[in-house]
Scaffold this motif. Sequence first.
Motif, PDB file in Angstrom:
ATOM      1  N   LEU A 108       0.708  -1.161   0.090  1.00  0.00           N
ATOM      2  CA  LEU A 108      -0.010   0.129  -0.005  1.00  0.00           C
ATOM      3  C   LEU A 108       0.758   1.327  -0.075  1.00  0.00           C
ATOM      4  CD1 LEU A 108      -3.085   1.351   0.434  1.00  0.00           C
ATOM      5  CD2 LEU A 108      -2.874   1.272   2.662  1.00  0.00           C
ATOM      6  N   HIS A 109       2.138   1.140   0.474  1.00  0.00           N
ATOM      7  CA  HIS A 109       2.904   2.358   0.927  1.00  0.00           C
ATOM      8  C   HIS A 109       3.914   2.245  -0.309  1.00  0.00           C
ATOM      9  CE1 HIS A 109       0.878   2.492   4.679  1.00  0.00           C
ATOM     10  NE2 HIS A 109       1.565   4.020   4.578  1.00  0.00           N
ATOM     11  N   GLY A 110       3.923   1.391  -1.272  1.00  0.00           N
ATOM     12  CA  GLY A 110       4.615   1.419  -2.409  1.00  0.00           C
ATOM     13  C   GLY A 110       5.996   0.739  -2.361  1.00  0.00           C
ATOM     14  N   ILE A 111       5.981  -0.257  -1.300  1.00  0.00           N
ATOM     15  CA  ILE A 111       7.164  -0.906  -1.168  1.00  0.00           C
ATOM     16  C   ILE A 111       6.980  -2.239  -1.426  1.00  0.00           C
ATOM     17  CG2 ILE A 111       8.636  -1.420   0.917  1.00  0.00           C
ATOM     18  CD1 ILE A 111       8.006   0.844   2.223  1.00  0.00           C
ATOM     19  N   ILE A 112       8.131  -2.796  -2.198  1.00  0.00           N
ATOM     20  CA  ILE A 112       8.390  -4.067  -2.306  1.00  0.00           C
ATOM     21  C   ILE A 112       9.368  -4.750  -1.456  1.00  0.00           C
ATOM     22  CG2 ILE A 112       8.760  -6.088  -3.978  1.00  0.00           C
ATOM     23  CD1 ILE A 112       8.630  -3.678  -6.218  1.00  0.00           C
ATOM     24  N   HIS A 113       9.125  -5.915  -0.669  1.00  0.00           N
ATOM     25  CA  HIS A 113      10.048  -6.484   0.473  1.00  0.00           C
ATOM     26  C   HIS A 113      11.222  -7.030  -0.278  1.00  0.00           C
ATOM     27  CE1 HIS A 113      11.428  -9.238   3.413  1.00  0.00           C
ATOM     28  NE2 HIS A 113      10.742  -8.375   4.474  1.00  0.00           N
ATOM     29  N   GLU A 152       9.463 -13.477 -13.425  1.00  0.00           N
ATOM     30  CA  GLU A 152       9.735 -12.484 -13.795  1.00  0.00           C
ATOM     31  C   GLU A 152      11.126 -11.799 -13.634  1.00  0.00           C
ATOM     32  OE1 GLU A 152       6.828 -11.395 -10.698  1.00  0.00           O
ATOM     33  OE2 GLU A 152       7.141 -13.155 -11.787  1.00  0.00           O
ATOM     34  N   MET A 153      11.376 -12.170 -12.133  1.00  0.00           N
ATOM     35  CA  MET A 153      12.633 -11.468 -11.887  1.00  0.00           C
ATOM     36  C   MET A 153      13.986 -12.393 -12.516  1.00  0.00           C
ATOM     37  SD  MET A 153      12.069 -10.635  -7.643  1.00  0.00           S
ATOM     38  CE  MET A 153      13.386  -9.738  -7.753  1.00  0.00           C
ATOM     39  N   VAL A 154      13.768 -13.534 -12.596  1.00  0.00           N
ATOM     40  CA  VAL A 154      14.871 -14.514 -13.119  1.00  0.00           C
ATOM     41  C   VAL A 154      15.048 -14.200 -14.689  1.00  0.00           C
ATOM     42  CG1 VAL A 154      15.484 -16.728 -13.786  1.00  0.00           C
ATOM     43  CG2 VAL A 154      14.179 -16.396 -11.389  1.00  0.00           C
ATOM     44  N   ALA A 155      13.933 -13.596 -15.263  1.00  0.00           N
ATOM     45  CA  ALA A 155      13.961 -13.449 -16.693  1.00  0.00           C
ATOM     46  C   ALA A 155      14.308 -12.093 -16.973  1.00  0.00           C
ATOM     47  CB  ALA A 155      12.539 -13.627 -17.210  1.00  0.00           C
ATOM     48  N   GLY A 156      14.499 -11.153 -15.913  1.00  0.00           N
ATOM     49  CA  GLY A 156      15.122  -9.837 -16.210  1.00  0.00           C
ATOM     50  C   GLY A 156      13.811  -8.886 -16.629  1.00  0.00           C
ATOM     51  N   LYS A 157      12.562  -9.217 -16.236  1.00  0.00           N
ATOM     52  CA  LYS A 157      11.645  -8.300 -16.561  1.00  0.00           C
ATOM     53  C   LYS A 157      11.326  -7.577 -15.572  1.00  0.00           C
ATOM     54  CE  LYS A 157       9.426 -12.045 -19.267  1.00  0.00           C
ATOM     55  NZ  LYS A 157       8.089 -12.956 -19.559  1.00  0.00           N
ATOM     56  N   PRO A 158      10.654  -6.413 -15.786  1.00  0.00           N
ATOM     57  CA  PRO A 158      10.238  -5.442 -14.719  1.00  0.00           C
ATOM     58  C   PRO A 158       9.358  -5.986 -13.775  1.00  0.00           C
ATOM     59  CG  PRO A 158       9.967  -4.648 -17.058  1.00  0.00           C
ATOM     60  CD  PRO A 158      10.204  -5.918 -17.119  1.00  0.00           C
ATOM     61  N   TYR A 159       9.285  -5.661 -12.801  1.00  0.00           N
ATOM     62  CA  TYR A 159       8.291  -6.393 -11.588  1.00  0.00           C
ATOM     63  C   TYR A 159       7.961  -5.489 -10.599  1.00  0.00           C
ATOM     64  CZ  TYR A 159      12.694  -6.254  -8.848  1.00  0.00           C
ATOM     65  OH  TYR A 159      13.983  -5.686  -8.080  1.00  0.00           O
ATOM     66  N   LYS A 160       6.864  -5.971  -9.812  1.00  0.00           N
ATOM     67  CA  LYS A 160       6.372  -5.010  -9.002  1.00  0.00           C
ATOM     68  C   LYS A 160       6.162  -5.927  -7.638  1.00  0.00           C
ATOM     69  CE  LYS A 160       3.896  -1.399 -11.762  1.00  0.00           C
ATOM     70  NZ  LYS A 160       2.428  -0.604 -11.836  1.00  0.00           N
ATOM     71  N   TYR A 161       4.828  -5.679  -6.980  1.00  0.00           N
ATOM     72  CA  TYR A 161       4.674  -6.288  -5.895  1.00  0.00           C
ATOM     73  C   TYR A 161       4.689  -7.801  -5.666  1.00  0.00           C
ATOM     74  CZ  TYR A 161       3.446  -1.388  -5.232  1.00  0.00           C
ATOM     75  OH  TYR A 161       3.464   0.093  -5.183  1.00  0.00           O
ATOM     76  N   LYS A 162       4.037  -8.164  -6.789  1.00  0.00           N
ATOM     77  CA  LYS A 162       3.593  -9.729  -6.645  1.00  0.00           C
ATOM     78  C   LYS A 162       4.743 -10.611  -6.524  1.00  0.00           C
ATOM     79  CE  LYS A 162      -0.838  -9.048  -8.694  1.00  0.00           C
ATOM     80  NZ  LYS A 162      -1.574  -9.222  -9.785  1.00  0.00           N
ATOM     81  N   VAL A 163       6.012 -10.150  -6.604  1.00  0.00           N
ATOM     82  CA  VAL A 163       7.322 -11.061  -6.484  1.00  0.00           C
ATOM     83  C   VAL A 163       7.250 -11.258  -4.993  1.00  0.00           C
ATOM     84  CG1 VAL A 163       8.648 -10.019  -8.309  1.00  0.00           C
ATOM     85  CG2 VAL A 163       8.868  -9.104  -6.005  1.00  0.00           C
ATOM     86  N   ASP A 164       6.662 -10.511  -4.154  1.00  0.00           N
ATOM     87  CA  ASP A 164       6.582 -11.065  -2.655  1.00  0.00           C
ATOM     88  C   ASP A 164       5.488 -12.025  -2.442  1.00  0.00           C
ATOM     89  OD1 ASP A 164       8.345  -8.966  -1.901  1.00  0.00           O
ATOM     90  OD2 ASP A 164       7.007  -7.528  -1.319  1.00  0.00           O
ATOM     91  N   ILE A 165       4.393 -11.965  -3.324  1.00  0.00           N
ATOM     92  CA  ILE A 165       3.580 -13.104  -3.130  1.00  0.00           C
ATOM     93  C   ILE A 165       4.032 -14.478  -3.623  1.00  0.00           C
ATOM     94  CG2 ILE A 165       1.296 -13.805  -4.092  1.00  0.00           C
ATOM     95  CD1 ILE A 165       1.130 -11.452  -2.109  1.00  0.00           C
ATOM     96  N   TRP A 166       4.893 -14.464  -4.717  1.00  0.00           N
ATOM     97  CA  TRP A 166       5.540 -15.713  -5.019  1.00  0.00           C
ATOM     98  C   TRP A 166       6.423 -16.427  -4.170  1.00  0.00           C
ATOM     99  CZ3 TRP A 166       5.569 -18.727  -9.535  1.00  0.00           C
ATOM    100  CH2 TRP A 166       6.632 -19.548  -9.792  1.00  0.00           C
TER     101      TRP A 166
END
Length: 349
Positions: free
Chosen positions: A173-178, A229-243
Amino acid sequence: MEQEGYIPIILHRGDSDEHVPRRSLDSLNPPEDHTEKEIMNKLRRLVNRSDILSGYSVTRIWNQTDIGNTTIARSLSGSEQVFIVRRSTVSISRAERIRFVNWLVTMKRYRHQNIHRFISAHLPVDDSLYVVHEYMNHGSLDSLVRRREQPIPEDIIARITIEILKALQYLHLHGIIHRNVNPDSILLHVNQNDCSIKLSGLFLVAKLSDRNAVRDNLIFLYPHYVAPEMVAGKPYKYKVDIWALGITILEAMERKPTYHESDTAQVLELIKANGTPTAKEPEKLSRELKRFLSMALCVPVGSRASADELLKNSFLESATSSRSVAKYLMDSSKDGSDTSDELLDERLL
């Protein structure tokens, strides 16, 4: 672009494919537009210059290393126990000093009941940084998994998942990816038959600018939890934390990380090639848990659930109470005693 006091940091993969231990980093190459003087000035503005030890009585020291140590201490002005992590600012790399700055900005600004509580930071002399955290007496989820001979019951996992999703919901909610969710970053505390479950390990956070996606070559302490998406070098957002949370839950059930027999390079290749991992014994998982994991471990990011969506998932309806988790933790320790010794320094940051 620097965001609200943050220093941008870029971590590049090394050129070698040699084995890197599960809890290590490849080469760190922060940007050159911040001088050492600027980094230290930012650090000084974020900390107290007072002598931290004058306010606490040290009761135990462990994990002494060349770059610092961790102690349990008790406040001289009250009965509160705390963790104190000491780090040398000379022995650590420039990139690590930048991470300390970004971590301090995050911990001072964003507070939540499910985020490990930061108390204070002290830099009495420029070569030693002291960070004080609340005391968590039952260690991490990782230590719980390792000392149990059987998988953690699903109702316990559901309660832990709810509390960590609340922390992620707040950060997102505060724009932070863990960017560092894993069993080591989930801390547990029992107090008077109740249990606190908190997310730590915020030293790799990313602050999004105007909700723009992040794109970098970040290599993590824990490659097993990196989203495709991170492994592939693609742009990413918050859902990397969900994975990462989905992989963490699967590990809690199976007692081993996904691809635990592979080295770092192989793990990343397997994530890229296989996408959603397969449970080793799916017949032992409830239908509700399998459905939850399918939503958290969905490779197409647009179809992967958010923290908000997962908090409404039917699997979490099976969650037991915090009091029941406390009893489980006490029963799981050999003699019902303090298990915080199983924490390592980096898990507290």
